[in-house]
Structure formats: C-alpha cells, structure tokens
Design a protein around this motif. Structure first.
Motif, PDB file in Angstrom:
ATOM      1  N   LEU A   1       0.932  -0.978  -0.019  1.00 22.02           N
ATOM      2  CA  LEU A   1       0.422  -0.485   0.208  1.00 22.02           C
ATOM      3  C   LEU A   1       0.635   1.249   0.101  1.00 22.02           C
ATOM      4  CD1 LEU A   1      -2.934   0.771  -0.016  1.00 22.02           C
ATOM      5  CD2 LEU A   1      -2.183   0.677   2.893  1.00 22.02           C
ATOM      6  N   SER A   2       0.530   2.141  -0.530  1.00 21.64           N
ATOM      7  CA  SER A   2       1.062   3.824  -0.763  1.00 21.64           C
ATOM      8  C   SER A   2       0.280   4.964  -1.353  1.00 21.64           C
ATOM      9  CB  SER A   2       2.339   3.205  -1.937  1.00 21.64           C
ATOM     10  OG  SER A   2       1.490   2.954  -2.993  1.00 21.64           O
ATOM     11  N   GLY A   3       0.541   5.600  -1.355  1.00 22.61           N
ATOM     12  CA  GLY A   3      -0.210   6.616  -1.925  1.00 22.61           C
ATOM     13  C   GLY A   3       0.260   8.514  -1.780  1.00 22.61           C
ATOM     14  N   VAL A   4      -0.431   9.343  -1.960  1.00 18.72           N
ATOM     15  CA  VAL A   4      -0.304  10.678  -1.937  1.00 18.72           C
ATOM     16  C   VAL A   4      -1.234  11.603  -0.826  1.00 18.72           C
ATOM     17  CG1 VAL A   4       0.285  12.499  -3.623  1.00 18.72           C
ATOM     18  CG2 VAL A   4       0.562  10.103  -4.472  1.00 18.72           C
ATOM     19  N   LEU A   5      -0.883  12.204  -0.152  1.00 17.18           N
ATOM     20  CA  LEU A   5      -1.472  12.653   0.102  1.00 17.18           C
ATOM     21  C   LEU A   5      -1.846  14.305  -0.801  1.00 17.18           C
ATOM     22  CD1 LEU A   5      -0.719  11.992   4.307  1.00 17.18           C
ATOM     23  CD2 LEU A   5      -2.960  12.799   3.388  1.00 17.18           C
ATOM     24  N   VAL A   6      -3.169  14.676  -1.024  1.00 17.44           N
ATOM     25  CA  VAL A   6      -3.135  16.015  -1.328  1.00 17.44           C
ATOM     26  C   VAL A   6      -4.097  17.223  -1.101  1.00 17.44           C
ATOM     27  CG1 VAL A   6      -3.911  16.525  -4.254  1.00 17.44           C
ATOM     28  CG2 VAL A   6      -3.318  13.783  -3.689  1.00 17.44           C
TER      29      VAL A   6
END
Length: 455
Positions: A293-298
């Motif tokens: 799991l990974s991601g970008v906080l926008v």
C-alpha cells in the motif's frame, strides 16, 4: 530443533533455493550470482532460516516492517478482511479504504485531506509529480543529489544516487541541487547554521537560473532514507525550502515513503519542523508492508484543480481492501502501543549514544547520524581525509568490502543494509531495548572486519 527436524528443514531449503535460483528475476543484483537466504519464518524483530539460525532484523526488511513481523493484530486484520471482502474496484466506496484515508489524513499536516491510493512508493511519486505538473502547468522538477525516489521511469530519474545512472535518459525534466550534508559539505560549511544558510542560497540560485516559472515542484525527502545516507536536515532548512516554494509559486513534494509512520520518532518526518507540503507521498510503514500500500496526500488547493476536470490517472488495485484494512489496524496499533514515542526514545537513549561511541571507537567509521529508528554509520578509509570506504562510482552495488561486511554481520546473526559507504541501521520501530542493544553489540563486533581494511 532436533536432528530430524534440521534434516527436513535443509531439504526444504534446498527446494526453495533451487526454484528461486531457476525462476526468480531480481532487481538491483546480477542474475545468477546473488545467493538468496531461504527464510523459514519471522516474529517480532527476528527472522530465521530452515536450519534454525536466527537473525535480528536491523533493516526492517526494506525499511517497512515498522511494527515487526507477524504482529498478531495485523495478521488478524488480514484474516478478518479476507473473510468479509478480499477486493473491490477503486471506483466503489469500501469501509476500510474510506477509514484508512480518513485516519491517514488526520495524521497529516493541515490542509492535506485527500488520499490518492497507489500500490508502491515509486508509483506514489509518479502521481505526485503528475499532480504538480498538471496543477501548475509546468514541467520541470528540482530534485536533490543523495536521494532515492523509486525505480519507475520518472521516479528513478528524480533519484540522486548511482542506481539512476543506467536508467537516466535526461528527458524527465529534472534539475539537481545539493541538499545539506555537513560531513561532506558542498558549501565549505563549518557548522550546521552555515550549511543550512548556504544550502538555501544555493537552492534559490538554482531556482532563479532555471527560471522559477518553468518549475512545477521541488521533490525532497524531509529526512534522507537509507539510500540517501540518512541525512537529517539542520533546523530551518525545510522551513526555508517551503518559503522558497511559496515565494516562487512552486509546489513542494515531500517524500515520506521511508521515514513516515513513526520511523523518525514522529508520525511524519516533516512534523519535527512543522512544515506543510503541497503533496506528500507515503508507503512502507503505513501498514508495515503486510500487504502493499502507498499513496499521495493531496492539498485542498490541488484537489480544487480537479473538481471540474478528471484527474488522468489511476490503477487497478488503488486502495486494495486487504491493504487498507491492515493500515487501519496498524495506525491504531501504533497509537495503542506508543510506537512513535518508543522510536523517539530509542533514538535518543540507545542509538545516538551507542553509535556515537562506536564511531569514535572504530577507524572505519567517519560519522554516526540519524533520528528515531533510522541511523547510518558512514564508512571511510581514513577519518582524516574522509575517503569513502567504497567509491561512489563503483559499478556494482555490493563491492567486495561491502559484501565482506554484510557476511560478517550475517555470521553474527544480524541483518543490516550495507549500501555504498554506509551501514544503515533501521530495526522495527517497536524493537525492545534489549534487542536493540544486542543488535548494536553484534554490529560493533562485525565492524572489526572493516577496521582491518583501513587500519
């Protein structure tokens, strides 16, 4: 382990090694020469092979097992979610995905309220860059030497270590700058205050000479990861970068993939200095790597850009239900078990004093540096000249001196990452003080092998 059990284990190990050697293609190593240790199991801060040899995991695998191996709450979260719902496409709303996004946003700096989920850290970097470019209408990126941002096409060209070289086509629009690195200062600085001021002056010169209105984003690790040298910036540096971004209308992307979720003794490394980015990438420690799991906080400002036009990107497994279920449980477990505070205390009371003494004691160690549960020993041939133990331009990642040290560590039952001229120390953030001191003692003994090469 009985003689019969050992025999069965060795037979099983032979089968694993045979299949692995014949069919697994690995990144970052020469095929056919890499001998992979067959791992039979793991628990807490330890893993073991089929012969029953136990190893302290002082690398958290690839710096992601922040809660260690086989944590019962995380294992239960996988099983529970698998029983309820294994997978659902990203365009549906799903309970654990929504809860994970909320919990991650609640931990993030103010104004970062949306999460674009991805599967791996490099993918998160790719999306952060795309978001910044589309939001600003600009293409150029500034990235630091002594950095690592992933192995996909743009991420590897952002990367500032030798693994970029054979992948670098020079077409990604990346311009480099020197980050603060007092031990090998590019600015002839004599102290942290000088290093900070001169590094910021240098960065502003790069911005001006490249044309601020052509630059979409500065991409920066708030604390350099193990590939970057575990470079902890001097006080004032991140705030200065933020001010430059604001002054010139440039987006700030902070790569927290390796240093987020307790690794530095804060939820995010940037929390130490109270700096808010426009985009923040995360992965690894968000769920201790139990399911990718990974991601970008926008930021809200960038979200608004896409309120009337679709964002042109996404992936099949975005916000996978199993991965998000583990993230929810991992965040709750970190809170309940005081992981962030524990990592901070280990850094302050165990790693800093012990590694400082180790650096003074061993001729092969030029400097010890780090924060929380992420540390590096910089290896040298000479403390006086600071000549690197392994040359930076060595074509192979693990040179004979590096391989020799790795072997010495494994022989003593500790697994730690040796990269170029650094020995990195990144155990699970919940490692006991007893195990932490035991691992350091084994590293101390193994360093005598490196000392022999420089004495």
């Amino acid at each position: 382990m009985t003689t019969s059990e050992t025999g069965k284990g060795l037979e099983a190990a032979k089968a694993v090694v045979a299949d692995d050697g014949a069919h697994v293609f690995r990144g970052w190593v020469q095929q056919g020469t890499h001998m992979a240790l067959p791992v039979a199991g793991a628990e807490g801060s330890w893993f073991w092979d089929y012969a029953g040899n136990r190893y302290l995991d002082f690398s958290s695998q690839l710096v992601y097992a922040n809660l260690g191996h086989q944590h019962p709450r995380l294992v239960a979260a996988v099983k529970d979610q698998a029983d309820r719902l294994c997978t659902i496409a990203p365009h549906f709303a799903e309970e654990r995905r929504a809860t994970a996004a909320r919990k991650i946003a609640e931990l993030a700096p103010e104004g970062l309220n949306r999460v674009l989920f991805t599967t791996g850290g490099a993918e998160a970097v790719e999306h952060a860059v795309r978001l910044a470019r589309l939001h600003t209408g600009r293409f150029k990126l500034l990235a630091a030497h002594h950095s690592f941002h992933g192995a996909t096409s743009t991420a590897i060209q952002l990367t500032g270590d030798p693994r970029r070289w054979r992948n670098d086509t020079g077409t990604a629009g990346v311009v480099r700058f020197f980050p603060p690195y007092l031990y090998r200062s590019a600015f002839y600085a004599e102290n942290e205050e000088q290093e900070c001021a001169r590094a910021l002056e240098h960065l502003e010169q790069v911005i001006v000479l490249e044309g601020a209105k052509t630059i979409a984003a500065i991409v920066l690790e708030p604390v350099g990861g193990t590939s970057s040298g575990v470079l902890v910036p001097p006080d004032g540096y991140l705030a200065g970068v933020r001010e430059l971004c604001d002054r010139y209308g440039i987006m700030l992307i902070l790569d927290e993939i390796m240093v987020g979720f307790g690794r530095t003794g804060a939820w995010f490394a940037s929390d130490h200095w109270g700096v808010r980015p426009d985009l923040m990438t995360f992965a690894k420690g968000v769920n201790s790597g139990y399911v990718p799991l990974s991601g970008v906080l926008v930021s809200d400002e960038i979200v608004e850009t896409f309120s009337k036009t679709p964002y042109p990107g996404g992936s099949t497994y975005s916000g996978h239900a199993l991965a998000c279920a583990v993230a929810v449980e991992a965040i709750d477990t970190m809170r309940d078990e005081g992981l962030v505070e524990h990592a901070a205390r280990l850094g302050r009371e165990v790693f800093e004093p012990e590694l400082t003494k180790m650096a003074e004691r061993h001729p092969c160690v030029g400097e010890a540096r780090g924060i929380g549960a992420i540390w590096a020993l910089e290896l040298v041939k000479s403390k006086d000249t600071k000549e690197m133990y392994v040359n930076y331009d060595t074509p192979d990642r693990l040179t004979p001196p590096g391989a020799e040290l790795m072997g010495a560590l494994m022989k003593r039952g500790v697994s730690a990452m040796v990269y170029i001229n650094r020995l990195n120390i990144t155990p699970p953030c919940n490692i006991s003080e007893e195990d932490a001191r035991e691992g350091l003692a084994r590293i101390d003994d193994a360093l005598t092998v490196a000392d022999a090469r420089v004495a």
